[in-house]
Enzyme design. Structure first.
Site, PDB file in Angstrom:
ATOM      1  N   HIS A  62       5.454 -10.677 -53.220  1.00  0.00           N
ATOM      2  CA  HIS A  62       6.729  -9.680 -53.327  1.00  0.00           C
ATOM      3  C   HIS A  62       6.900  -8.729 -54.331  1.00  0.00           C
ATOM      4  CE1 HIS A  62       8.279 -12.897 -50.411  1.00  0.00           C
ATOM      5  NE2 HIS A  62       7.609 -11.934 -49.597  1.00  0.00           N
ATOM      6  N   ASP A  86      11.236 -12.131 -43.634  1.00  0.00           N
ATOM      7  CA  ASP A  86      11.742 -13.301 -44.853  1.00  0.00           C
ATOM      8  C   ASP A  86      12.604 -12.830 -45.943  1.00  0.00           C
ATOM      9  OD1 ASP A  86      10.023 -12.458 -47.098  1.00  0.00           O
ATOM     10  OD2 ASP A  86       8.750 -12.839 -45.444  1.00  0.00           O
ATOM     11  N   GLU A 106      11.932  -5.648 -38.468  1.00  0.00           N
ATOM     12  CA  GLU A 106      11.097  -6.761 -38.169  1.00  0.00           C
ATOM     13  C   GLU A 106      10.942  -7.132 -36.897  1.00  0.00           C
ATOM     14  OE1 GLU A 106       9.436  -9.824 -39.969  1.00  0.00           O
ATOM     15  OE2 GLU A 106       9.103 -10.148 -37.663  1.00  0.00           O
ATOM     16  N   ASP A 155       4.749  -5.145 -44.834  1.00  0.00           N
ATOM     17  CA  ASP A 155       4.853  -6.548 -45.360  1.00  0.00           C
ATOM     18  C   ASP A 155       4.503  -7.342 -44.100  1.00  0.00           C
ATOM     19  OD1 ASP A 155       5.522  -8.849 -46.491  1.00  0.00           O
ATOM     20  OD2 ASP A 155       7.445  -8.446 -46.834  1.00  0.00           O
ATOM     21  N   SER A 156       3.365  -7.324 -43.662  1.00  0.00           N
ATOM     22  CA  SER A 156       3.070  -7.876 -42.392  1.00  0.00           C
ATOM     23  C   SER A 156       2.129  -9.117 -42.387  1.00  0.00           C
ATOM     24  CB  SER A 156       2.096  -6.822 -41.670  1.00  0.00           C
ATOM     25  OG  SER A 156       1.098  -6.469 -42.174  1.00  0.00           O
ATOM     26  N   PRO A 162       0.748  -8.913 -32.874  1.00  0.00           N
ATOM     27  CA  PRO A 162       1.629  -7.609 -32.907  1.00  0.00           C
ATOM     28  C   PRO A 162       1.504  -6.987 -34.215  1.00  0.00           C
ATOM     29  CG  PRO A 162       2.939  -9.860 -33.385  1.00  0.00           C
ATOM     30  CD  PRO A 162       1.665  -9.927 -32.916  1.00  0.00           C
TER      31      PRO A 162
HETATM   32  N1  SAM Z   1       3.864 -12.230 -46.816  1.00  0.00           N
HETATM   33  C1  SAM Z   1       3.423 -12.352 -45.901  1.00  0.00           C
HETATM   34  C2  SAM Z   1       1.967 -12.374 -45.998  1.00  0.00           C
HETATM   35  O1  SAM Z   1       1.085 -11.584 -46.150  1.00  0.00           O
HETATM   36  O2  SAM Z   1       1.512 -13.802 -45.504  1.00  0.00           O
HETATM   37  C3  SAM Z   1       4.091 -11.484 -45.019  1.00  0.00           C
HETATM   38  C4  SAM Z   1       5.248 -12.285 -44.548  1.00  0.00           C
HETATM   39  S1  SAM Z   1       6.332 -11.530 -43.215  1.00  0.00           S
HETATM   40  C5  SAM Z   1       7.040 -13.055 -42.686  1.00  0.00           C
HETATM   41  C6  SAM Z   1       5.150 -10.728 -42.047  1.00  0.00           C
HETATM   42  C7  SAM Z   1       6.234 -10.317 -40.786  1.00  0.00           C
HETATM   43  O3  SAM Z   1       5.716  -9.101 -39.909  1.00  0.00           O
HETATM   44  C8  SAM Z   1       6.200 -11.288 -39.784  1.00  0.00           C
HETATM   45  O4  SAM Z   1       7.948 -11.765 -39.798  1.00  0.00           O
HETATM   46  C9  SAM Z   1       6.331 -10.813 -38.627  1.00  0.00           C
HETATM   47  O5  SAM Z   1       7.043 -11.190 -37.436  1.00  0.00           O
HETATM   48  C10 SAM Z   1       6.195  -9.172 -38.761  1.00  0.00           C
HETATM   49  N2  SAM Z   1       5.525  -8.381 -38.011  1.00  0.00           N
HETATM   50  C11 SAM Z   1       4.208  -8.250 -37.609  1.00  0.00           C
HETATM   51  N3  SAM Z   1       4.034  -7.365 -36.697  1.00  0.00           N
HETATM   52  C12 SAM Z   1       5.032  -6.479 -36.915  1.00  0.00           C
HETATM   53  C13 SAM Z   1       5.236  -5.329 -36.332  1.00  0.00           C
HETATM   54  N4  SAM Z   1       4.459  -4.818 -35.290  1.00  0.00           N
HETATM   55  N5  SAM Z   1       6.562  -4.710 -36.273  1.00  0.00           N
HETATM   56  C14 SAM Z   1       7.491  -5.286 -36.997  1.00  0.00           C
HETATM   57  N6  SAM Z   1       7.123  -6.589 -37.725  1.00  0.00           N
HETATM   58  C15 SAM Z   1       5.902  -7.224 -37.425  1.00  0.00           C
END
Ligand code: SAM
Length: 282
Positions: A62, A86, A106, A155-156, A162
């Site tokens: 982060h 998160d 998100e 941050d995906s 998705p």
């Molecule tokens: N720190 C993390 C990692 O690299 O392992 C990333 C954590 S964060 C929880 C990733 C988030 O991206 C998830 O909660 C997921 O639902 C979200 N996400 C995935 N695809 C997305 C999209 N197209 N639009 C918005 N959010 C998305």
């Protein structure tokens, strides 16, 4: 009987740890979501079997995703985070007093709720008045935004499901359009040991659109291989030459990021440099 979590991928190797308690386990409309309690890593958030954050080491990812671009841009006022439900990246972004507004897009509200319940330190700024949370697909959201954000942070999850379109050239084109003239973007760019193809694709797709594109590195024990890359791209600002270390407060309470590390993170090992086809990225 002992319960061991294992994150094993196609390489037939990976991460394992002993589980003390299963705190949450559910299928959301987008992914399988588990929160596990462990002795060593604290609580661990897992999506589709892949570790996202742990209470022990989340600060590394982060801080590096947020502070490298935010200290490169001279006056970051409007920030967009795609993914990151998160709240860990939001927590770091709002440490910058110049930031006036943050949009968090998100796709999965269940991640936000789980973080609020099981990761209070990570999610603590999700009620910040500077923040707007939009529960939708970031790929769709960004299409209609032009010349608005100073900083975009991706941050995906891994680029499957998705998140697949979040590393596409068309998405980076839309992100370019959504940025102001001085805009910068940082994206999580995967493991150079486990997923070199993704690292290379992310770099080249960014470099096809942005005049400045560089990879930088950090170390997170619970991500595959530990060594992790981020992609930095901008319309002109260079994250090393335009970075003014004096902007980082001497009393900043960061646990990983330092001004020295900001610059050092762009020094790539030869095998990572090769993933950029020798393009100058240091
Ligand atoms: N720190 C993390 C990692 O690299 O392992 C990333 C954590 S964060 C929880 C990733 C988030 O991206 C998830 O909660 C997921 O639902 C979200 N996400 C995935 N695809 C997305 C999209 N197209 N639009 C918005 N959010 C998305």
């Amino acid at each position: 009987m002992e319960l061991w979590f294992k994150e094993i991928d196609e390489s037939k190797s990976g991460l394992t740890f002993l589980v003390k308690n299963v705190l949450l386990s559910k299928q959301t409309p987008y992914q399988r979501l588990d929160v596990l309690e462990t002795d060593f890593y604290g609580n661990v958030l897992i999506l589709d079997g892949a570790v996202q954050i742990t209470q022990k080491d989340e600060f590394v990812y982060h801080e590096m995703l947020a502070h490298v671009p935010l200290y490169t841009h001279p006056s970051p006022r409007k920030v967009l985070i795609i993914g990151g439900g998160d709240g860990g990246t939001v927590r770091e972004v709002v440490k910058h007093p110049e930031v006036e507004h943050v949009d968090l897009v998100e796709i999965d509200e269940a991640v936000i709720e789980a973080s609020k319940t099981y990761f209070p330190e990570v999610s603590r700024e999700l009620d910040n008045p500077k923040l707007t949370i939009l529960a939708m697909d970031g790929i769709e959201y960004i299409k209609s935004i032009k010349n608005h954000y100073d900083v975009i942070l991706i941050d995906s999850t891994d680029p499957i499901g998705p998140a697949k379109g979040l590393i596409a050239a068309t998405f980076y084109r839309d992100a370019f359009e959504a940025l102001t003239d001085n805009g910068v973007i940082s994206v999580q760019a995967e493991s150079p040991f486990y997923y070199p193809e993704w690292v290379s694709k992310i770099f080249h797709n960014l470099a096809g659109i942005f005049p400045v594109t560089k990879l930088y590195l950090s170390f997170t024990p619970t991500y595959p291989g530990g060594l992790w890359t981020f992609g930095f791209a901008s319309k002109g600002l260079d994250p090393v030459h335009n970075f003014d270390p004096a902007r980082v407060p001497s009393d900043a309470a960061f646990k990983y990021y330092t001004p020295e590390l900001h610059k050092a993170a762009f020094q790539l090992p030869a095998f990572v440099h090769e993933l950029c086809d020798g393009a100058r990225s240091y």
